[in-house]
Design a protein around this motif. Sequence first.
Motif: not given
Length: 406
Positions: A52-59
């Motif tokens: 749902v956002h960039g940090e979520d993508a990295i995780d």
Amino acid sequence: MTRKIVGGASTAVRPERLAEKPVLVVDDFHNMRSTLRQMLLTAGYAAIDVAVHGEDAIDKLAQRRYEIVLCDYNLGEGLDGQQVLDLARARRLIDLSTLFIMVTAETTSDMVMGAVESMPDGYLSKPFSKDLLAVRLDRALRRKQSLKPLDPLVRRDDLAGAIKEAGRMLDEGEGRESDLVRLRATWAWRIGDTDLARASASTAWASARPAWAGSLLADLDALAGEVTAAEAGYREVMRETPQFMPAHDHLAALLREQGRGPEALEILRAAAERSPKSLERQRALGELALANGDAERALQAWRRALRIARQLGQPHPSDAVARIEALLASGDSRKARQAVRDLDRDFSSHPECPWYSVLARLRLAAAGSRDELDGALRELEALPDAGMPEPVREPLNRVLAELGQV
């Protein structure tokens, strides 16, 4: 039916194989995530995750190896699509064979240049149909999947092995020649095999003149001490492909080493205006501007560097100290004092903060705020010398000498 790729051509990937390929969809809007997921299901993909956002993508990228990433450029607050790609590469969360497609409705110059600089595997401009998505993914997958034999070698940092395997693939006609030549040249440069790096880059430059090859040849000239040839090489790349930012960065560094600071500053300034989202470029611009007496430009660069570093999750107190130096150089000691308090607050949990805080206070003292001196010296005395960060040592000795404390 799939078959060996020769010269970049191949049949389509079989539908039953598509269902097995893990896909990550990154978009901050629920409706768009749902739409993309449905398009992918219709095209035959089944293993689909969403972020749902960039940090979520990295995780999620840290937890699973995806073969396809569809990432919106504008993800609201925090990381944008370009930064997701840059971080994923830097942290080795994606493979050579991972297909990363940037999805965007943006047309701003920052987005365009940032996307060009990060070099995703493709772009999809909103709106687009499910048929267009399927065709674009199929075409790009055929190219990227051919690089799979190189993935395990790169993951374990066996670049010599990767170079050998890429050479075999070239001999066998597997994969796209331009990709393999570029990878071999880049890896050869990284392991110090300058002969292979030059041979590979020269071959590519002679046939298609890609910017990476011209810039690498200039890097090799600079390494060999052929400064005039290196400068000419960088400038030629900049004329032919002005959006290739490494040529600008490397030329600025070369000119700075030659003592041609004002020329280097002008090149780096133009590069940072054209593509402002590089943390390292903003840091280099800040240092160069301050060294050449342009305090206002240095201040602007360090403000941007601090903001980008926070977005990337890489904040460092050295950036805050550099901003304080720029404030002092501009004559604004009041804001510099406030910036020292901001440093102590914003980086209180950073293990190197005490050293940078002392350095900042000594900078204030050297600029005329002598009431900072005694306290800063007491703090310095209390810090263990063994724990001093190496980047602090030289500037700390320099300011202490300036203050007559050595």
